[in-house]
Scaffold this motif. Structure first.
Motif, PDB file in Angstrom:
ATOM      1  N   ARG A  41      33.460  41.751  42.156  1.00 63.15           N
ATOM      2  CA  ARG A  41      33.310  40.296  42.057  1.00 63.15           C
ATOM      3  C   ARG A  41      34.586  39.615  42.520  1.00 63.15           C
ATOM      4  NH1 ARG A  41      33.072  40.543  35.427  1.00 63.15           N
ATOM      5  NH2 ARG A  41      34.946  41.801  35.192  1.00 63.15           N
ATOM      6  N   VAL A  42      34.418  38.469  43.175  1.00 62.55           N
ATOM      7  CA  VAL A  42      35.552  37.745  43.769  1.00 62.55           C
ATOM      8  C   VAL A  42      35.308  36.255  43.593  1.00 62.55           C
ATOM      9  CG1 VAL A  42      36.795  37.234  45.913  1.00 62.55           C
ATOM     10  CG2 VAL A  42      35.975  39.555  45.484  1.00 62.55           C
ATOM     11  N   THR A  43      36.393  35.530  43.293  1.00 67.94           N
ATOM     12  CA  THR A  43      36.375  34.069  43.276  1.00 67.94           C
ATOM     13  C   THR A  43      37.415  33.561  44.255  1.00 67.94           C
ATOM     14  OG1 THR A  43      35.640  33.893  40.978  1.00 67.94           O
ATOM     15  CG2 THR A  43      36.788  32.002  41.890  1.00 67.94           C
ATOM     16  N   ASP A  44      37.067  32.563  45.056  1.00 65.54           N
ATOM     17  CA  ASP A  44      37.998  31.946  45.999  1.00 65.54           C
ATOM     18  C   ASP A  44      37.826  30.435  45.906  1.00 65.54           C
ATOM     19  OD1 ASP A  44      39.533  31.040  48.108  1.00 65.54           O
ATOM     20  OD2 ASP A  44      38.905  32.622  49.476  1.00 65.54           O
ATOM     21  N   MET A  45      38.851  29.749  45.409  1.00 69.70           N
ATOM     22  CA  MET A  45      38.762  28.308  45.198  1.00 69.70           C
ATOM     23  C   MET A  45      39.217  27.504  46.405  1.00 69.70           C
ATOM     24  SD  MET A  45      37.477  28.382  42.236  1.00 69.70           S
ATOM     25  CE  MET A  45      37.566  26.694  41.649  1.00 69.70           C
ATOM     26  N   ALA A  46      39.718  28.176  47.444  1.00 73.20           N
ATOM     27  CA  ALA A  46      40.155  27.461  48.646  1.00 73.20           C
ATOM     28  C   ALA A  46      38.935  26.927  49.389  1.00 73.20           C
ATOM     29  CB  ALA A  46      40.960  28.382  49.546  1.00 73.20           C
ATOM     30  N   THR A  47      39.166  25.971  50.265  1.00 71.58           N
ATOM     31  CA  THR A  47      38.087  25.393  51.072  1.00 71.58           C
ATOM     32  C   THR A  47      38.014  26.137  52.392  1.00 71.58           C
ATOM     33  OG1 THR A  47      38.404  23.224  50.043  1.00 71.58           O
ATOM     34  CG2 THR A  47      37.217  23.279  52.130  1.00 71.58           C
ATOM     35  N   GLN A  48      37.060  27.049  52.485  1.00 73.07           N
ATOM     36  CA  GLN A  48      36.881  27.879  53.669  1.00 73.07           C
ATOM     37  C   GLN A  48      35.393  28.141  53.881  1.00 73.07           C
ATOM     38  OE1 GLN A  48      39.183  31.463  53.120  1.00 73.07           O
ATOM     39  NE2 GLN A  48      41.125  30.383  52.967  1.00 73.07           N
ATOM     40  N   ARG A  49      35.087  28.904  54.926  1.00 75.37           N
ATOM     41  CA  ARG A  49      33.687  29.201  55.236  1.00 75.37           C
ATOM     42  C   ARG A  49      33.252  30.581  54.767  1.00 75.37           C
ATOM     43  NH1 ARG A  49      32.112  28.832  61.150  1.00 75.37           N
ATOM     44  NH2 ARG A  49      30.091  29.306  60.192  1.00 75.37           N
ATOM     45  N   THR A  50      34.190  31.485  54.466  1.00 75.20           N
ATOM     46  CA  THR A  50      33.811  32.861  54.156  1.00 75.20           C
ATOM     47  C   THR A  50      34.383  33.314  52.820  1.00 75.20           C
ATOM     48  OG1 THR A  50      35.725  33.795  55.310  1.00 75.20           O
ATOM     49  CG2 THR A  50      33.714  33.461  56.599  1.00 75.20           C
ATOM     50  N   ILE A  51      33.743  34.337  52.255  1.00 70.33           N
ATOM     51  CA  ILE A  51      34.259  35.032  51.090  1.00 70.33           C
ATOM     52  C   ILE A  51      33.836  36.494  51.228  1.00 70.33           C
ATOM     53  CG2 ILE A  51      32.246  34.414  49.683  1.00 70.33           C
ATOM     54  CD1 ILE A  51      34.177  34.394  47.247  1.00 70.33           C
ATOM     55  N   THR A  52      34.720  37.435  50.864  1.00 67.77           N
ATOM     56  CA  THR A  52      34.448  38.859  51.068  1.00 67.77           C
ATOM     57  C   THR A  52      34.734  39.659  49.805  1.00 67.77           C
ATOM     58  OG1 THR A  52      36.678  39.372  51.858  1.00 67.77           O
ATOM     59  CG2 THR A  52      35.065  38.653  53.503  1.00 67.77           C
ATOM     60  N   ALA A  53      34.056  40.791  49.694  1.00 62.52           N
ATOM     61  CA  ALA A  53      34.304  41.769  48.637  1.00 62.52           C
ATOM     62  C   ALA A  53      33.917  43.136  49.177  1.00 62.52           C
ATOM     63  CB  ALA A  53      33.501  41.438  47.385  1.00 62.52           C
ATOM     64  N   CYS A 127      34.421  24.758  48.910  1.00 60.40           N
ATOM     65  CA  CYS A 127      35.339  25.335  47.921  1.00 60.40           C
ATOM     66  C   CYS A 127      34.545  26.032  46.823  1.00 60.40           C
ATOM     67  CB  CYS A 127      36.247  24.255  47.332  1.00 60.40           C
ATOM     68  SG  CYS A 127      35.439  23.198  46.114  1.00 60.40           S
ATOM     69  N   CYS A 128      35.282  26.606  45.898  1.00 60.08           N
ATOM     70  CA  CYS A 128      34.703  27.202  44.690  1.00 60.08           C
ATOM     71  C   CYS A 128      33.639  28.235  45.027  1.00 60.08           C
ATOM     72  CB  CYS A 128      34.131  26.117  43.792  1.00 60.08           C
ATOM     73  SG  CYS A 128      35.277  24.771  43.451  1.00 60.08           S
ATOM     74  N   ARG A 129      33.963  29.139  45.961  1.00 63.77           N
ATOM     75  CA  ARG A 129      33.035  30.184  46.369  1.00 63.77           C
ATOM     76  C   ARG A 129      33.179  31.402  45.466  1.00 63.77           C
ATOM     77  NH1 ARG A 129      35.664  31.383  50.439  1.00 63.77           N
ATOM     78  NH2 ARG A 129      37.159  29.732  50.001  1.00 63.77           N
ATOM     79  N   ARG A 130      32.050  31.955  45.082  1.00 63.53           N
ATOM     80  CA  ARG A 130      32.038  33.128  44.213  1.00 63.53           C
ATOM     81  C   ARG A 130      31.084  34.157  44.801  1.00 63.53           C
ATOM     82  NH1 ARG A 130      34.959  30.650  40.306  1.00 63.53           N
ATOM     83  NH2 ARG A 130      34.287  28.640  39.517  1.00 63.53           N
ATOM     84  N   LEU A 131      31.466  35.440  44.667  1.00 67.36           N
ATOM     85  CA  LEU A 131      30.674  36.508  45.271  1.00 67.36           C
ATOM     86  C   LEU A 131      30.649  37.712  44.342  1.00 67.36           C
ATOM     87  CD1 LEU A 131      29.135  37.716  47.709  1.00 67.36           C
ATOM     88  CD2 LEU A 131      31.365  38.377  48.652  1.00 67.36           C
ATOM     89  N   ILE A 132      29.447  38.213  44.063  1.00 66.16           N
ATOM     90  CA  ILE A 132      29.242  39.455  43.330  1.00 66.16           C
ATOM     91  C   ILE A 132      28.477  40.400  44.246  1.00 66.16           C
ATOM     92  CG2 ILE A 132      28.118  40.563  41.351  1.00 66.16           C
ATOM     93  CD1 ILE A 132      28.465  37.921  39.828  1.00 66.16           C
TER      94      ILE A 132
END
Length: 235
Positions: A41-53, A127-132
């Motif tokens: 699980r990953v949380t990324d609060m920055a304003t971006q287009r992607t999130i990875t795990a 922003c406030c992207r979360r990924l499981i």
């Protein structure tokens, strides 16, 4: 020589029995049917287009699942990929204009195996992207998706709404988004809590006999929510 004893468990439907072997020394039974192997699980609060795990050393033929949420910026929608080149399919994707959040579930059958860096890419920055991300064994390798249900609402009891499975032993995977990091969600309806982040959580169950089913969560305090349920066919 190690001795084993056979157990018979009465499951949900009358007359439906499951047998497996339990080591005589009291150790755990061997895993049968769909079951979880690992998750991140990953949380990324920055304003971006992607999130990875990354899931390490995934096994060829297993099911990979990505559960993602993000703040809405316009009508940003998500897609999923991974470093192994697997093809991901959208199981659910829902936007809540009231809370300005989105929740989505993606899945892929992993034909290769190995370290899988899974990425959810949005059509716009948010922003406030979360990924499981999750790996399951025992799921069908062809056309694994059976049924889906999605719901959004407000209250102290969240529900996915009902779906009807078509085969015995299906994996039921639920995802819940909560509008408020102080809200606590507890799975009900026979589901077991899985990985969670401050406002996103998962839960799972295996349904013994096909038929109608829904996922529920008790919320404390009451909150706005999105609740998704996906049923995967067993191998």
């Amino acid at each position: 020589m190690r001795r084993t004893l056979a157990l018979l468990l009465l499951l949900l439907a009358p007359g439906c029995l499951l047998s497996f072997e339990l080591p005589a020394d009291g150790g755990p039974p061997p895993a049968t049917g769909p079951h979880a192997l690992q998750g991140e699980r990953v949380t990324d609060m920055a304003t971006q287009r992607t999130i990875t795990a990354t899931l390490a050393q995934t096994t060829a033929g297993n099911l990979l699942v990505a559960v993602a949420s993000w703040n809405l910026n316009g009508n940003a929608f998500g897609t999923a990929t991974d470093s192994l080149g697997n093809t991901y399919h959208e199981a659910t994707q829902q936007m809540d204009p009231g809370s300005r959040q989105a929740l989505a579930m993606f899945y892929a059958v992993n034909p290769v195996g190995g370290d899988a860096t899974m990425t959810v890419t949005l059509s716009e920055v948010a922003c406030c992207r979360r990924l499981i991300v999750l790996e399951y064994a025992g799921v069908a390798t062809e056309a694994p998706l059976d049924q889906v249900a999605t719901n959004l609402g407000t209250g102290a009891a969240a529900t996915s709404g009902s779906l009807t499975t078509t085969r015995p032993g299906e994996l039921l995977l639920a995802a819940l988004y909560l509008d408020g990091v102080a809200v606590v969600g507890t799975p009900t309806d026979g589901f077991t809590a899985g990985l969670a982040l401050p406002d996103v959580m998962t839960a799972a169950a295996v349904q013994a006999a096909p038929g109608p089913v829904s996922a529920g969560f008790a919320l404390e305090p009451a909150a706005d929510y999105m609740c998704h349920l996906v049923a995967f066919r067993p191998r």
